[in-house]
Design a protein around this motif. Structure first.
Motif, PDB file in Angstrom:
ATOM      1  N   LYS A  75       0.828  -1.201   0.000  1.00  0.00           N
ATOM      2  CA  LYS A  75       0.000   0.000   0.000  1.00  0.00           C
ATOM      3  C   LYS A  75       0.864   1.254   0.000  1.00  0.00           C
ATOM      4  O   LYS A  75       0.559   2.228  -0.700  1.00  0.00           O
ATOM      5  CB  LYS A  75      -0.925  -0.017   1.210  1.00  0.00           C
ATOM      6  CG  LYS A  75      -1.907   1.142   1.193  1.00  0.00           C
ATOM      7  CD  LYS A  75      -2.934   1.014   2.273  1.00  0.00           C
ATOM      8  CE  LYS A  75      -3.922   2.176   2.181  1.00  0.00           C
ATOM      9  NZ  LYS A  75      -4.970   2.103   3.206  1.00  0.00           N
ATOM     10  N   ALA A  76       1.953   1.220   0.753  1.00  0.00           N
ATOM     11  CA  ALA A  76       2.839   2.392   0.786  1.00  0.00           C
ATOM     12  C   ALA A  76       3.431   2.672  -0.593  1.00  0.00           C
ATOM     13  O   ALA A  76       3.533   3.834  -1.011  1.00  0.00           O
ATOM     14  CB  ALA A  76       3.946   2.174   1.812  1.00  0.00           C
ATOM     15  N   GLU A  77       3.805   1.608  -1.320  1.00  0.00           N
ATOM     16  CA  GLU A  77       4.371   1.780  -2.657  1.00  0.00           C
ATOM     17  C   GLU A  77       3.314   2.294  -3.628  1.00  0.00           C
ATOM     18  O   GLU A  77       3.601   3.133  -4.497  1.00  0.00           O
ATOM     19  CB  GLU A  77       4.938   0.451  -3.149  1.00  0.00           C
ATOM     20  CG  GLU A  77       6.180  -0.004  -2.383  1.00  0.00           C
ATOM     21  CD  GLU A  77       6.605  -1.407  -2.738  1.00  0.00           C
ATOM     22  OE1 GLU A  77       7.756  -1.768  -2.442  1.00  0.00           O
ATOM     23  OE2 GLU A  77       5.786  -2.157  -3.306  1.00  0.00           O
ATOM     24  N   GLN A  78       2.069   1.800  -3.480  1.00  0.00           N
ATOM     25  CA  GLN A  78       1.001   2.274  -4.349  1.00  0.00           C
ATOM     26  C   GLN A  78       0.691   3.741  -4.088  1.00  0.00           C
ATOM     27  O   GLN A  78       0.452   4.506  -5.027  1.00  0.00           O
ATOM     28  CB  GLN A  78      -0.246   1.422  -4.125  1.00  0.00           C
ATOM     29  CG  GLN A  78      -0.100  -0.015  -4.613  1.00  0.00           C
ATOM     30  CD  GLN A  78      -1.286  -0.874  -4.232  1.00  0.00           C
ATOM     31  OE1 GLN A  78      -2.282  -0.376  -3.723  1.00  0.00           O
ATOM     32  NE2 GLN A  78      -1.178  -2.161  -4.467  1.00  0.00           N
ATOM     33  N   VAL A  79       0.700   4.132  -2.805  1.00  0.00           N
ATOM     34  CA  VAL A  79       0.464   5.539  -2.471  1.00  0.00           C
ATOM     35  C   VAL A  79       1.565   6.420  -3.055  1.00  0.00           C
ATOM     36  O   VAL A  79       1.297   7.495  -3.607  1.00  0.00           O
ATOM     37  CB  VAL A  79       0.376   5.722  -0.936  1.00  0.00           C
ATOM     38  CG1 VAL A  79       0.378   7.196  -0.571  1.00  0.00           C
ATOM     39  CG2 VAL A  79      -0.879   5.045  -0.394  1.00  0.00           C
ATOM     40  N   GLN A  80       2.801   5.959  -2.960  1.00  0.00           N
ATOM     41  CA  GLN A  80       3.920   6.739  -3.508  1.00  0.00           C
ATOM     42  C   GLN A  80       3.809   6.866  -5.028  1.00  0.00           C
ATOM     43  O   GLN A  80       3.964   7.956  -5.579  1.00  0.00           O
ATOM     44  CB  GLN A  80       5.243   6.084  -3.138  1.00  0.00           C
ATOM     45  CG  GLN A  80       6.453   6.850  -3.662  1.00  0.00           C
ATOM     46  CD  GLN A  80       7.767   6.192  -3.265  1.00  0.00           C
ATOM     47  OE1 GLN A  80       7.787   5.207  -2.546  1.00  0.00           O
ATOM     48  NE2 GLN A  80       8.866   6.749  -3.747  1.00  0.00           N
ATOM     49  N   ALA A  81       3.520   5.737  -5.693  1.00  0.00           N
ATOM     50  CA  ALA A  81       3.377   5.773  -7.151  1.00  0.00           C
ATOM     51  C   ALA A  81       2.194   6.646  -7.563  1.00  0.00           C
ATOM     52  O   ALA A  81       2.284   7.431  -8.510  1.00  0.00           O
ATOM     53  CB  ALA A  81       3.205   4.349  -7.687  1.00  0.00           C
TER      54      ALA A  81
ATOM     55  N   GLY B 134       0.996   9.144  -5.867  1.00  0.00           N
ATOM     56  CA  GLY B 134       1.343  10.540  -5.612  1.00  0.00           C
ATOM     57  C   GLY B 134       2.159  11.140  -6.741  1.00  0.00           C
ATOM     58  O   GLY B 134       1.957  12.299  -7.120  1.00  0.00           O
ATOM     59  N   GLU B 135       3.090  10.358  -7.277  1.00  0.00           N
ATOM     60  CA  GLU B 135       3.903  10.847  -8.397  1.00  0.00           C
ATOM     61  C   GLU B 135       3.037  11.084  -9.636  1.00  0.00           C
ATOM     62  O   GLU B 135       3.212  12.085 -10.346  1.00  0.00           O
ATOM     63  CB  GLU B 135       5.009   9.831  -8.697  1.00  0.00           C
ATOM     64  CG  GLU B 135       6.039   9.705  -7.571  1.00  0.00           C
ATOM     65  CD  GLU B 135       7.020   8.577  -7.798  1.00  0.00           C
ATOM     66  OE1 GLU B 135       6.844   7.840  -8.799  1.00  0.00           O
ATOM     67  OE2 GLU B 135       7.946   8.410  -6.989  1.00  0.00           O
TER      68      GLU B 135
ATOM     69  N   GLU C 281      -1.484  20.303  -5.119  1.00  0.00           N
ATOM     70  CA  GLU C 281      -0.580  19.200  -4.796  1.00  0.00           C
ATOM     71  C   GLU C 281      -1.213  18.188  -3.855  1.00  0.00           C
ATOM     72  O   GLU C 281      -0.904  16.995  -3.914  1.00  0.00           O
ATOM     73  CB  GLU C 281       0.711  19.753  -4.177  1.00  0.00           C
ATOM     74  CG  GLU C 281       1.547  20.580  -5.145  1.00  0.00           C
ATOM     75  CD  GLU C 281       2.832  21.069  -4.515  1.00  0.00           C
ATOM     76  OE1 GLU C 281       3.069  20.724  -3.342  1.00  0.00           O
ATOM     77  OE2 GLU C 281       3.588  21.788  -5.190  1.00  0.00           O
TER      78      GLU C 281
ATOM     79  N   PHE D 146      -3.783   6.841  -3.635  1.00  0.00           N
ATOM     80  CA  PHE D 146      -3.133   8.037  -3.087  1.00  0.00           C
ATOM     81  C   PHE D 146      -4.169   9.017  -2.542  1.00  0.00           C
ATOM     82  O   PHE D 146      -4.001   9.575  -1.449  1.00  0.00           O
ATOM     83  CB  PHE D 146      -2.289   8.698  -4.180  1.00  0.00           C
ATOM     84  CG  PHE D 146      -1.798  10.073  -3.846  1.00  0.00           C
ATOM     85  CD1 PHE D 146      -0.804  10.257  -2.893  1.00  0.00           C
ATOM     86  CD2 PHE D 146      -2.332  11.187  -4.471  1.00  0.00           C
ATOM     87  CE1 PHE D 146      -0.352  11.533  -2.583  1.00  0.00           C
ATOM     88  CE2 PHE D 146      -1.889  12.458  -4.166  1.00  0.00           C
ATOM     89  CZ  PHE D 146      -0.887  12.627  -3.220  1.00  0.00           C
TER      90      PHE D 146
ATOM     91  N   GLU E   2      -3.099  10.558   9.986  1.00  0.00           N
ATOM     92  CA  GLU E   2      -1.679  10.716   9.710  1.00  0.00           C
ATOM     93  C   GLU E   2      -0.851  10.010  10.780  1.00  0.00           C
ATOM     94  O   GLU E   2      -1.165  10.078  11.966  1.00  0.00           O
ATOM     95  CB  GLU E   2      -1.296  12.193   9.672  1.00  0.00           C
ATOM     96  CG  GLU E   2      -1.965  12.967   8.549  1.00  0.00           C
ATOM     97  CD  GLU E   2      -1.538  14.417   8.568  1.00  0.00           C
ATOM     98  OE1 GLU E   2      -0.641  14.765   9.365  1.00  0.00           O
ATOM     99  OE2 GLU E   2      -2.098  15.210   7.802  1.00  0.00           O
TER     100      GLU E   2
END
Length: 367
Positions: A158-164, A166-167, A179, A246, A254
């Motif tokens: 999930k963290a990787e999907q959120v990062q991807a 976000g980009e 943003e 994201f 948070e």
């Protein structure tokens, strides 16, 4: 097989049959043990190896490279050797050859001996067939690249999907939506700002599939282009799903970094809070999403003057009187003519509210 060999064979057959075991329960018990072993093996594969999370079929995605299940990889590899229209001939011909071989097997080999050593031609032929299948399977795995869409779907925590996501959001969406989805001023439309995407109104009021369609098809009547490949855009289904992941992360609590709890507790020690160094950072982080470039309720926290004078129900802040200030009441969750709790669904920490109260009671100075 001559008469003597046949006679000896029949005698051994009768002896074996007399000493043999019953189909029930002996043979059934063995089959049950083997079936249980296969079931446990499959269960272990599911638990510890898993199945690649490949994307759903998308006819508009030309980057997708088909790959059949592992037991059909050998046939998949064979078709690579028959380009163009020859593929159809290979499929029909190979199928017919296999069918003829299976149906004709009793006629091809009529020998009475069943031991592999007594059937060298059949044994060698089967060994070659098995080796050929293994070779073709390995070749299919080695020579077939993983499609981009599949690569995106594999190994995505999930963290990787959120990062991807976000980009991708920053590249395709931030220009019009901000943003962090807070909204942004439209080009050529002075003063007109897009509605926030990170608000509860949008995130709670729209299912993932609805957001997917909005991004994929766009909103032509409102000036939003289509981003999905199926409608002429540049984003695959997986990329759009990553953007949605994201966006959903905005509504999640948070995670406080190390030392954040201590920093919050330290707010209580600030006896004379400063607007610039203590109060404004809280407004920027917790309020500017809806009260920054987009002025919800006519209230803005962009500058000190706007904090003190803006709003549909002024004055929002009464210097030296926090108890009667609309802003403080809303931060406390008290219903006012301007609305209820702010921020909605995510109240500030007690220490933050008390710091703002102290600032207001000390004159709400621009210090």
């Amino acid at each position: 097989m001559n008469a003597d060999e046949k006679k000896r064979y029949l005698e051994r057959y009768k002896e074996k049959k007399a000493d043999g075991e019953l189909f029930w329960p002996h043979a059934i018990a063995k089959d049950a043990v083997v079936s249980l072993g296969i079931f446990i093996l499959l269960l272990c594969l599911v638990l510890f190896v898993g199945v690649p999370n490949e994307p759903p079929a998308n006819p508009s995605d030309t980057s997708y490279i088909p790959r059949p299940e592992w037991y059909f990889l050998w046939a998949f590899q064979v078709l690579k050797y028959f380009p163009g229209q020859l593929e159809g001939i290979a499929i029909v011909g190979l199928g017919a050859l296999i069918a003829v071989g299976l149906f004709g097997l009793p006629f091809f080999d009529r020998g009475g001996r069943r031991h592999p050593r007594n059937r060298p031609i059949a044994t060698v032929a089967m060994i070659l067939v098995v080796c050929g299948l293994v070779f073709l399977t390995i070749q299919a795995v080695a020579t077939t690249p993983v499609s981009e869409a599949t690569a995106e779907a594999i190994g995505g925590t999930k963290a990787e999907q959120v990062q991807a996501g976000g980009e991708l959001f920053a590249e395709h969406c931030a220009e019009c939506h901000g943003e962090a989805g807070e909204g942004a001023e439209l080009k050529g439309e002075a003063g007109e700002v897009t509605a926030p995407l990170n608000s509860d109104d949008f995130l709670v009021g729209h299912f993932d599939d609805t957001i997917f369609q909005l991004i994929s098809y766009g909103q032509p009547g409102e000036g939003m282009q289509a981003f999905g490949l199926a409608y002429g855009g540049s984003l695959t289904d997986q990329q759009i799903r990553a953007i949605i992941t994201f966006m959903r992360a905005w509504a999640e609590p948070e995670e406080e970094p190390a030392g954040a709890a201590a920093a919050t507790a330290d707010l209580a020690k600030i006896e004379n809070p400063s607007f610039a160094t203590d109060v404004k950072p809280i407004f920027d982080k917790k309020c500017a999403t809806c009260h920054g470039k987009r002025i919800k309720g006519g209230y803005s926290v962009e500058t000190y003057d706007k904090v003190m004078t803006s709003g549909d129900n002024p004055p929002v802040i009464i210097a030296s009187d926090a108890a009667n200030s609309i802003l403080v009441k809303m931060l406390r969750g008290v219903k006012t003519p301007a609305g209820g709790q702010m921020p909605p669904g995510k109240p500030l920490k007690v220490e933050q509210i008390e710091l703002i109260e102290r600032w207001v009671n000390q004159g709400a100075l621009n210090n």
